[in-house]
Design an enzyme around this catalytic site. Sequence first.
Site, PDB file in Angstrom:
ATOM      1  N   LYS A 120       0.892  -1.240  -0.018  1.00 17.24           N
ATOM      2  CA  LYS A 120      -0.070  -0.028   0.132  1.00 17.24           C
ATOM      3  C   LYS A 120       1.079   1.321  -0.026  1.00 17.24           C
ATOM      4  O   LYS A 120       1.736   1.414   0.819  1.00 17.24           O
ATOM      5  CB  LYS A 120      -1.086  -0.089   1.358  1.00 17.24           C
ATOM      6  CG  LYS A 120      -1.580   1.301   1.398  1.00 17.24           C
ATOM      7  CD  LYS A 120      -2.344   1.267   2.770  1.00 17.24           C
ATOM      8  CE  LYS A 120      -3.097   2.608   2.862  1.00 17.24           C
ATOM      9  NZ  LYS A 120      -3.807   2.742   4.050  1.00 17.24           N
ATOM     10  N   GLU A 169      -8.315  12.402  12.829  1.00 18.10           N
ATOM     11  CA  GLU A 169      -7.627  11.133  13.398  1.00 18.10           C
ATOM     12  C   GLU A 169      -6.522  11.365  14.469  1.00 18.10           C
ATOM     13  O   GLU A 169      -5.709  12.305  14.552  1.00 18.10           O
ATOM     14  CB  GLU A 169      -6.899  10.687  12.214  1.00 18.10           C
ATOM     15  CG  GLU A 169      -6.142   9.267  12.491  1.00 18.10           C
ATOM     16  CD  GLU A 169      -5.587   8.611  11.326  1.00 18.10           C
ATOM     17  OE1 GLU A 169      -5.258   7.496  11.408  1.00 18.10           O
ATOM     18  OE2 GLU A 169      -5.710   9.292  10.117  1.00 18.10           O
ATOM     19  N   GLU A 213      -7.773  -2.453   3.624  1.00 20.31           N
ATOM     20  CA  GLU A 213      -6.735  -1.373   3.967  1.00 20.31           C
ATOM     21  C   GLU A 213      -6.792  -0.720   5.340  1.00 20.31           C
ATOM     22  O   GLU A 213      -5.837  -0.617   5.770  1.00 20.31           O
ATOM     23  CB  GLU A 213      -6.996  -0.018   3.068  1.00 20.31           C
ATOM     24  CG  GLU A 213      -6.354   0.963   2.884  1.00 20.31           C
ATOM     25  CD  GLU A 213      -6.918   2.314   2.188  1.00 20.31           C
ATOM     26  OE1 GLU A 213      -6.584   3.538   2.387  1.00 20.31           O
ATOM     27  OE2 GLU A 213      -7.615   2.158   1.246  1.00 20.31           O
ATOM     28  N   GLU A 349     -11.656  10.743  -4.544  1.00 24.03           N
ATOM     29  CA  GLU A 349     -11.476  10.813  -2.931  1.00 24.03           C
ATOM     30  C   GLU A 349     -10.597  11.995  -2.400  1.00 24.03           C
ATOM     31  O   GLU A 349     -11.037  12.494  -1.522  1.00 24.03           O
ATOM     32  CB  GLU A 349     -10.594   9.557  -2.385  1.00 24.03           C
ATOM     33  CG  GLU A 349     -10.664   9.470  -0.747  1.00 24.03           C
ATOM     34  CD  GLU A 349     -10.263   8.139  -0.460  1.00 24.03           C
ATOM     35  OE1 GLU A 349      -9.463   8.151   0.578  1.00 24.03           O
ATOM     36  OE2 GLU A 349     -10.469   7.022  -1.251  1.00 24.03           O
TER      37      GLU A 349
END
Length: 367
Positions: A120, A169, A213, A349
């Site tokens: 990733k 986050e 993910e 996105e």
Amino acid sequence: MLVADSSAAVAPGCAYRAGDFLLTTPGGVLVADGPGVALDLPAARTALARPDAVVVGALPFQPDVPASLMVPSAVRRRPPLTLSTAPAGGRWTVRHDGSAAYVEAVRRALTSIAAGVVDKVVLARCMDLVADDPVDVGRLVETLSARDPHGYTFATGAGSRTLVGTSPELLVSRRGDRVTSNPLAGSRPRGADPATDGRNATQLLRSAKDRREHAMVVTAVADALAPLCRDLTVPADPELLPTRSMWHLSTRVTGTVRDRGTTALDLAMALHPTPAVCGTPAAAARALIGELEPFDRGCYTGAVGWTDHRGDGEWVVAIRCGEVDGTEVRLFAGAGVVAGSVPEAELAETTAKFATLLGALGLEERQ
């Protein structure tokens, strides 16, 4: 170090001034007066050994870039802000949005993933704006905080610019022995109507690609905390976390610090960067980011926060943010690329993630 815990300690609004550090959380606001004593990372760790010391600021994405940390002259606290959601306004020109280069970068990243170089990689793009008048950072902070009251709005010096944003986050917090990290990975845009919004949320929760993910990130966070914490609790399934512009997959990891000498800053450095902002394996993903991204991230996808002499503190991932320099603003947005990613979908996105800052600047119509 003066620390005041009352609403009278800060004037109405966010009271942000150039050179200050500000972090709003669902539990309150911390304002640290600058310019303070500038520190690199080793000096910051040494400073925390002094009684009543507090270190605030930002950590960069790349390890060879200097941190933007300081010991402020004073720290003030107040309850959460209650402000207008009206955008900061102004007349804007978009100089560059990086969309074409981004699609090509994602295609090249998919080739590297197929070749086994990385599992990733998180690729970002930037959008450069210029305003007719200097940007009022305090007004921008107030608008961001009001629009996402459950997020973490921040403003801090990053070189000659001011890093401003609202992150959903939490990288890590430490309160006494208790440690919490809330990794996010996997996203969908919020819908304009309830039916679309609900469908986007359901699709995200059921998406095998996004859950895979997300699991990479949660595993990496748990592995990084395990040597430093005991009694780790890692939920088996993610939850949905909404912000004003996005749905995210979210997992709240908690534990108890093994050694009270391990500070919140130590925990942040152990976790940073998570696969949510870099990729996996981390070293290969960082190298690929340096190859494919045509700009310097600076403190974007680094961490913003504070730690005090007791080791307590709070660090959030520096996303949904931009750098302000007079009339110029550079916005950042990224997306995780894994096997099965579609370049045009990753571009969409990032466009949705730009909405946090663009909306606060009065440019929601561009979305």
